[in-house]
Scaffold this active site. Structure first.
Site, mmCIF file in Angstrom:
data_model
loop_
_atom_site.group_PDB
_atom_site.id
_atom_site.type_symbol
_atom_site.label_atom_id
_atom_site.label_comp_id
_atom_site.label_asym_id
_atom_site.label_seq_id
_atom_site.Cartn_x
_atom_site.Cartn_y
_atom_site.Cartn_z
ATOM 1 N N CYS A 298 0.837 -1.198 0.000
ATOM 2 C CA CYS A 298 0.000 0.000 0.000
ATOM 3 C C CYS A 298 0.874 1.251 0.000
ATOM 4 O O CYS A 298 2.058 1.201 0.293
ATOM 5 C CB CYS A 298 -0.948 0.045 1.181
ATOM 6 S SG CYS A 298 -2.066 -1.343 1.324
ATOM 7 N N LYS B 114 6.283 -4.741 -2.327
ATOM 8 C CA LYS B 114 7.711 -4.545 -2.115
ATOM 9 C C LYS B 114 8.042 -4.434 -0.632
ATOM 10 O O LYS B 114 8.980 -5.050 -0.136
ATOM 11 C CB LYS B 114 8.165 -3.277 -2.853
ATOM 12 C CG LYS B 114 9.647 -2.949 -2.682
ATOM 13 C CD LYS B 114 10.517 -3.984 -3.356
ATOM 14 C CE LYS B 114 11.978 -3.616 -3.310
ATOM 15 N NZ LYS B 114 12.831 -4.695 -3.857
#
Length: 601
Positions: A2, A596
């Site tokens: 997010c 990530k």
């Protein structure tokens, strides 16, 4: 995982927000949205899928304004769809919220305060914004209502709130989730990552857990949990915006693989004094020397780097070392030694599981060291010491240069501690790391060969196995992870000797098996394991090292010190994985379902 952006100032916000979200794409997401305030109106644009789809919707409207917030969502509560996408609004449309994190008690809060409220989404986030409306209706000011709601939340959160009746303010709070303040002349911004808003500012302030921040275009007011105003200095984010661009490369992952020689040179330079000796802060050396056992805490690729680092710390420095998966350690802490040192490895410095362990070990008073790529990150701030990777921004979800940087830094730490312990060094590490750099360059130059290997072995398969012994086994785990992350091939890494204890039952005609053979003492053993699977129909790919190669090996890496082979052999595996995904026409940089920076537990 997010991302949040926000802008308040003199310019129109819509384009700035969209560009900011594009810079956060690497964090992983499945939907995106923005909200813009103008006069007393708030307009929300949001879409499932890529930001390019959001841009089409936003650009189709002339609505714009000088205040706005944006969000990329990686689903935790509710499926990826338009209704669950952020921003979320309260029932009366006055309040608009973006949120990263997981609220653990949202169902209890919903039941206690929001009976009869109609919900559009399945998210915990909508509960938060409806609570702000609820307390506002009780007569509280927006700041009071926001502060009250934040005090009720259990879990992790980074929040950005707009009030359509107060277009001059963004209300901000965080706990266990990254969020920064960006400072400008006549404007201010918020962002999950400094990269997002480098387009307008490089000056930032940290936000600490449980603080409430009132952001206006010409001032920022930070308040602690007791409501006291906090003064905080800003800092300059030392990131070159061009480092976050693909340049001539088709994908960030390919660019970052090619950057590894430069990263190695930078690490050698940063950890070397004027006389050409290895150097790190003496306080770090002292704490490592005093430790009777090191506990490495990490996740994913960083965990695999920690497994290699254990070899250095034990064989060179003589310090007993354990490597633990962070998400398991926090709930199942083993019996600790009397003088432990905890080493946290995280590219982003924001990994939630690792941070949860750090919080607990800090309570116990244990010393800690973070190895990270991001100065000022949460793990860096909260640990006693930090060693930086100096790898530059890593944008692709699949980590490449951070892995090799982590191993290189661990090797330097181990050699310095070995010297402090008076242990004889059997290696001139700086010279050997220079050889490693040259070897990596040679493999990068052989990218067409790696592409052919990927085509020959992996283009159509559904499964693949990676095997190795001793330190090669650690690399096989990382090779398998890279392949599964971006090509969606079911890939697993195994110790060569373990195949016959169950896994060999999965071998069938044509199953690709990648065998790593870079260690002299187990060279014959691993080749014996390859023969075992070949006898059962496997398609073998042997990656060996100069001096240990045999006729028929698929690829031979240049000769380097045997403990440093992971720095070299992994580059071949990275390229093979890249081309396997490329030939399947997959999104190499943003594989499905992955983020990530994993900022929720």
């Amino acid at each position: 995982m997010c991302g949040i952006v926000g802008y308040i100032g003199y310019d129109n916000a819509k384009e700035l927000l969209l560009k900011g979200l594009e810079k956060l794409e690497y964090r992983g997401y499945d939907s995106a949205g923005i909200a813009v305030v103008n006069d007393d109106n708030t307009t929300v644009f949001k879409e499932k899928g890529r930001i390019a789809e959001l841009r089409k919707v936003a650009d189709s409207s002339d609505f714009d304004g000088p205040v706005g917030i944006g969000h990329t969502r990686w689903a935790t509560h509710g499926v990826p769809n338009h209704e669950n996408s952020h921003p979320h609004q309260s029932s009366n449309g006055r309040f608009t919220l973006v949120h990263n994190g997981v609220i653990e008690n949202y169902e209890e809060l919903k039941g206690e305060y929001l009976q009869g409220v109609s919900f559009i989404s399945e998210t915990d986030t909508e509960v938060i914004v409806q609570l702000v409306e609820y307390f506002s209706n009780q007569g509280l000011s927006t700041e009071e209502a926001f502060t009250k709601v934040v005090s009720l939340l259990h879990g992790s959160y980074a929040l950005g709130l707009l009030d359509a009746e107060d277009k001059d303010t963004i209300y901000v709070a965080k706990n266990k989730s990254p969020l920064l303040l960006g400072v400008g002349e006549g404007f201010n911004v918020i962002a999950s990552d400094a990269l997002a808003m480098l387009q307008v500012t490089s000056e930032y302030k940290e936000i600490h857990d449980h603080e409430i921040v009132i952001v206006k275009k010409d001032e920022v007011i930070i308040k602690d949990a007791d409501g006291n105003v906090v003064e905080r200095d800003s800092y300059i984010a030392e990131i070159d915006a061009s480092d976050a661009e693909k340049g001539v490369y088709a994908h960030y992952m390919l660019k970052e693989i090619h950057e590894q020689p430069a990263v190695m040179r930078r690490i050698i330079q940063e950890y070397q004094d004027a006389e050409g000796n290895l150097k790190i802060d003496q306080d770090i050396i002292n704490d490592v020397k005093e430790a009777d056992r090191i506990y490495v805490i990490a996740a994913g690729t960083s965990y695999h780097a920690g497994l290699v680092g254990k070899e250095f710390l034990e064989k060179w420095a003589g310090v007993p070392t354990e490597v633990h998966v962070a998400s398991e350690f926090v709930y199942n802490m083993p019996l600790l030694s009397e003088k432990p040192l905890f080493v946290y490895i995280s590219q982003s410095g924001e990994t939630a599981d690792s941070r949860a362990v750090l919080v607990e070990t800090n309570k116990l008073g244990h010393k800690s060291l973070t190895i990270t790529n991001v100065a000022g990150s949460t793990l860096s701030r909260e640990a006693d010491h930090t060693l930086l990777l100096h790898a530059g921004p890593e944008i692709a979800v699949a980590s490449t240069k951070a892995y090799t940087a982590q191993i290189a830094v661990l090797s330097i730490l181990s050699q310095i501690v070995a010297k402090e312990h008076g242990r004889e060094a059997d290696i001139d590490l700086l010279r050997e790391l220079a050889k490693v750099t040259t070897a990596i360059e040679a493999i990068v130059d052989d990218a067409p060969i790696m592409e052919q290997i990927a085509t020959d072995f992996l283009e159509t398969t559904r499964n693949a196995f990676f095997i190795g012994r001793t330190i090669d086994y650690n690399v096989s785990l990382e090779g398998a992870l890279k392949l599964k992350e971006i090509s969606y091939i079911q890939a697993e890494g195994f110790a060569g000797g373990e195949l016959k204890h169950g896994t060999i039952a999965l071998i069938e005609e044509g199953t690709p098996v990648v065998g790593l053979a870079t260690q002299e003492k187990v060279n014959l053993s691993i080749r014996g394991n390859v023969k075992e699977v070949v006898a059962r129909g496997a398609h073998p790919c042997i990656i060996s090292m100069e001096g240990l190669e045999k006729e028929g090996d698929t690829y031979v890496i240049p000769h380097v010190h045997e403990l440093l082979t992971p720095l070299v052999s992994v580059v071949a595996l990275q390229l093979i994985s890249y081309y396997a995904a490329l030939h399947r026409d997959l999104d190499v940089d943003k594989p499905r379902n992955l983020a990530k920076s994993v900022t929720v537990e």
